[in-house]
Each structure stands twice: as C-alpha cells, then as structure tokens.
Design an enzyme around this catalytic site. Sequence first.
Site, PDB file in Angstrom:
ATOM      1  N   LEU A 247       2.531  -3.428   0.604  1.00  0.00           N
ATOM      2  CA  LEU A 247       2.547  -3.999  -0.745  1.00  0.00           C
ATOM      3  C   LEU A 247       3.560  -5.140  -0.761  1.00  0.00           C
ATOM      4  O   LEU A 247       4.755  -4.940  -0.995  1.00  0.00           O
ATOM      5  CB  LEU A 247       2.893  -2.924  -1.780  1.00  0.00           C
ATOM      6  CG  LEU A 247       1.971  -1.690  -1.772  1.00  0.00           C
ATOM      7  CD1 LEU A 247       2.425  -0.684  -2.824  1.00  0.00           C
ATOM      8  CD2 LEU A 247       0.514  -2.081  -1.984  1.00  0.00           C
ATOM      9  N   ASP A 248       3.056  -6.337  -0.508  1.00  0.00           N
ATOM     10  CA  ASP A 248       3.923  -7.497  -0.349  1.00  0.00           C
ATOM     11  C   ASP A 248       4.558  -7.911  -1.677  1.00  0.00           C
ATOM     12  O   ASP A 248       3.868  -8.015  -2.706  1.00  0.00           O
ATOM     13  CB  ASP A 248       3.106  -8.662   0.212  1.00  0.00           C
ATOM     14  CG  ASP A 248       3.919  -9.931   0.356  1.00  0.00           C
ATOM     15  OD1 ASP A 248       4.803  -9.958   1.231  1.00  0.00           O
ATOM     16  OD2 ASP A 248       3.683 -10.883  -0.417  1.00  0.00           O
ATOM     17  N   ALA A 249       5.871  -8.150  -1.647  1.00  0.00           N
ATOM     18  CA  ALA A 249       6.616  -8.666  -2.805  1.00  0.00           C
ATOM     19  C   ALA A 249       6.318  -7.890  -4.077  1.00  0.00           C
ATOM     20  O   ALA A 249       6.305  -8.450  -5.176  1.00  0.00           O
ATOM     21  CB  ALA A 249       6.309 -10.156  -3.008  1.00  0.00           C
TER      22      ALA A 249
END
Length: 590
Positions: A247-249
């Site tokens: 789950l990027d950023a």
Amino acid sequence: MTTTDTPTRTTVIPRRLREGIRLHLESIYPDRDSRALTRQVLEAFWDENSAPRKRGRVAGNSMWSAENAYVITYGNSLIDGEHKPLALLHHFLTENLKGVIRGVHILPYFPYTSDDGFAITDYRVVDSGLGGWEDIERIGREFRLMSDLVLNHCSSQSPWFSEFRMGHEPYKDFFFTASPDDDLSQVVRPRAHPLLRQVETADGERYVWCTFSHDQVDFDFSNPEVLLEFFRIMRFHINRGVRTIRLDACAFMWKQVGTSCIHLPQTHEIIRLMRLLADFSEESIVLITETNVPNVENLSYFGNRNEAHMIYNFSLPPLIVHALLNGTSQFLNAWQMAMPPAQMGCAYFNFTASHDGIGLRPAESLLSDEAITGMVETVERFGGRVSMRQLSDGSVRPYEMNVSLFDALKGTIKGEDDFNIERFLCSQTIAMALEGIPAFYIHSLLATSNDITGVEKSGHNRAINRHRWNYAALEHALADETTQHAKVFNAMRRLIGLRIQQPAFHPNATQFTLHLGEKLFGFWRQSVDRSQSIFAINNVSDEEIEIPAMSLNLIGGENWVDLITGESVAQGNQKISFSPYQCRWISNRI
C-alpha cells in the site's frame, strides 16, 4: 453461522464478513447507506470467478517462516535491448536466487508518466516496454509476488484525470480539490513544491491536491467510488498472481482541510477494511504498508493485528548507516531496546536500501540533529545526494539521502578505507538476523555503485540508486570473482541460504538485545519451539574486538558454533574475537 446476502450473487457470504464490512464503512462514510455500500464492496472485491472463505484467517505465526525473504527490483533493472526486461528478470531470479529468495517485489510495472513508475496511467496494463501479464504471472508462479497498489495518486495524464477535467461521471469526483484560501498550514509534506495545482475543467478552475508532484494528482477517498475501484483493482491483481500487496504512500490517503492530512482515522479504517477482505480471501494475501514516517507513527499501522500484516522497518536503514559510519551501536541499541515485538500475525519488513533514498524522517527522535548532519555530510563526500522536504513554517530539512548503499559504506566519518565490502556485508547480516522478514534491494545484492550518469540525465536524485544493468555485462561481472559485484553477491547468497535454515530466525521468534559495548550490536534469537538459540553479534567498528565468552548466556552442556564461520565457540573464561565488521551467529544447533 453464515447467511446469504447480495441480490446479484448466489455466493454464501459469512455473517462476520458482511457485518465487519458494514461496520468499517459506517466509520468511513457515516452519511452513506452502509448496507448498500457493503453489497458494492462484496461485488467489487469478489468477481464472478471468486468467493470468500467461510471463515477469516486467524492472525498467527504460521503465515511465514525463516525461509521467507524478498528481493526488491524494478521490472527493467536488467536490460539488453533485445529481450523483454521481465523475461530477463525471470531468468536472473530462477538462475541465481531460486531456493534462496522466496519473494520478489517488482516495483510498479504499469504504464506511467513520471517518478519511475509511481505516476500510473492504467492499473490494469503492464508497461509494454517491460513485457506483459504473462511475464508477471510466470514470476508469480515461482516466487511470492509483491506488487504496488499506488492508491494515493495517479498520473495527471491518465484517462481518469482527463475524465475528471471533462466533468464525466464517475471521475468528476475522483480527485481531491481545495482552495488556495484554505488553511493548509498543518499539512505534513514529503516534498517542497506547492501543494495545489491549478487546472481548467468543464466546471471551471479547480485546484487539485498534489502531495508528491504536480504530475501525481491525489484521489478523493471521501468518494466511495474511489475505494470501490481500488477493490476491483486489488482483485484484478490477485487474479494475476499477486499475493503481497504494498500500500504505497497510504498514510496520505485521506485528506481533510484544517488537519495534518496524514494518518487520519479514516485512513486506518480503510486499511482495516482491506485487511478484513484479505483475511477472507481464498488466496493467502498479505498487506504491507509503506509509511516513511517517524517510528511511533509507523508502528501504528499494525493496528491491533487488524491492519497491515507487515510494516517497513523504516528506522533501520538510517540507524545502520549511522552505526557503521561512526563505529558505534549507541543509537541502534537504544532503538532496538524500545522496539516492541511484532504481534503474532504481524512482521517487520527489514530492509537497508530501496529504490528510494535512505529516509531520515524515521530517524527523527532516534538520532540527534548533530548525528544526522554528520551522517549526511559523510554520505555526500561519498558521492551521495540529499533531498529536502518542506516544514509547515516554510523551512526545509533533509528528507532522505540518495545514494547506493554500497557506496554509502565505502568508509567512515574519517574517510574512505579498505573495509567497504566487510562493512557493507555487516549491514546486510544485521538485517538478516533481526526479528522480521528481510528484503534486499537488487542493487544491494549486486553491490552496484552510485549511478551519477543517471542523476545527470534525469535530473532526479533518486536515479543514483536506480541503475539499469546491461544483462550481459552483469553476467560477466558476476562470473569474475575479483569484482565487488561477484564478491558481494556470492557472500549474500551464502548468508541468505544459511539464514533460511535457522528456526531461530522465524519472523516472530523471540528477540532480546544484548549489552556488549557500543562497538558491538548484538541480540539473542530463540525459535518459536525453543529448540534453537542464536546469538547474533556484529562488530560495527573498524577495530578488532574481544569479549569474554561468559558475557553470553551460552548454556552449558551444549556445543556452540558460529554458523557463519563453522568455528566452535569456547565457553567459560575464553575470549571471542571479532575482526573489523565481523558478524557471528553463535548457535546451539547446526
């Protein structure tokens, strides 16, 4: 007990799943019809070819073992101008790392416009310059595949944003907007550029929110349609072999004017909902959050065993670099002593380098300003760069050090020396032994040096650690045992191969910090079944060190052996010696 639900499917939906989704949605969207949204979530995440488990997985230590380790790579880290880069990557992985590395994180492999993949134009297509879904699926059949879900933002040149500008449903409400007159003084920023970007739309002038760059426009998750679309994307990726979802950023996902716009309650609630869906998925899905923030904030994404399965151990890279540049484990020890063990069903993701720089925010409150400044200046002398972030008062401070880790450790604060390889391998051996699952950036495995040419061509500091190897040149370098690349790669394969055989290195095995003086960083690991103990002791200095064997609790009647050297370790009044940067795994089980 189970009951049937949704009018559009005959699948039996477990009551706990249905009610759990509804409760999460009521917290996220209190003004919406939670029952109708629940039906939409179920239809989005489970398509006509999939169905939920009857019972959700219970968090426990059976999800992984000491055999788990990842390599982190771009889809085009290896190129030759003839073959598909993903085909070359598959060849490299199967020929060199099969049986040693179980997992591979392929950084965004979708079409994009900037930020080396993190400004995506289409989440359902593989970048044709890399290969196709058949290449991704082939890797996923042989390795546990981690893929990025870039859910905070997408490319400003994506079809979705074009539809937004034209005012077309459903995209006209997909992106977060604000006014230049809003009070945005509390917003936490990872970048120094203006937050808002003015754009012309069919509805007039709008100001879109851009946390990372003006080519990366942020989504508006207060619109449930955005969340539903990402659930559909998750299912699409899972159906193509993805089993670990990064789950990027994600910390920036939910925005609310007048707040910090980071770690807001709705963000955590969305991740809890994703965890619920993962736990009821027939596939073994693991969620990992990418939150490059101070340590205490990062730890919050474990929740109560109901958010991320894994979190990046972001404090580890700057602390290890500081320790090895200064020859002291002072700050590393203090941090390790204060780190809580991950709860069962959760694990730390231990890495020392990645496609991004070595983050400094996670070192805040762990390293003094003076220590950070000294480390930054040393890395700059070794060819590194420094990227800045903007504070709420308009000032800037170092955000990350951009450098190849191999070059960052080419010396100490005193200057360059002849211990580059030993110092570097020490950094990796520490990460291998710590509680959690180790991950190795491909350019760490290959001892790649700073790509100064890449920085000059791209104008971006992060390009320094994103070199693209010509595959034939790499094979030649690895075949020549005199190169730094071959020396490091062969040593790394041996160490990882040794590590995965040790039950005491299970991600959730017991760990205690040892107090052996500031030039040593040591900790004790014990397997879940208590059959194996390992004293992992690492000399972080350029000096020869001796410690009395009695300073370790080596239980009498057992034979203690250094797994790395194969040497027997004497007990009683004998001394245990350490060469500069030497690491020992002293175990009662071979």
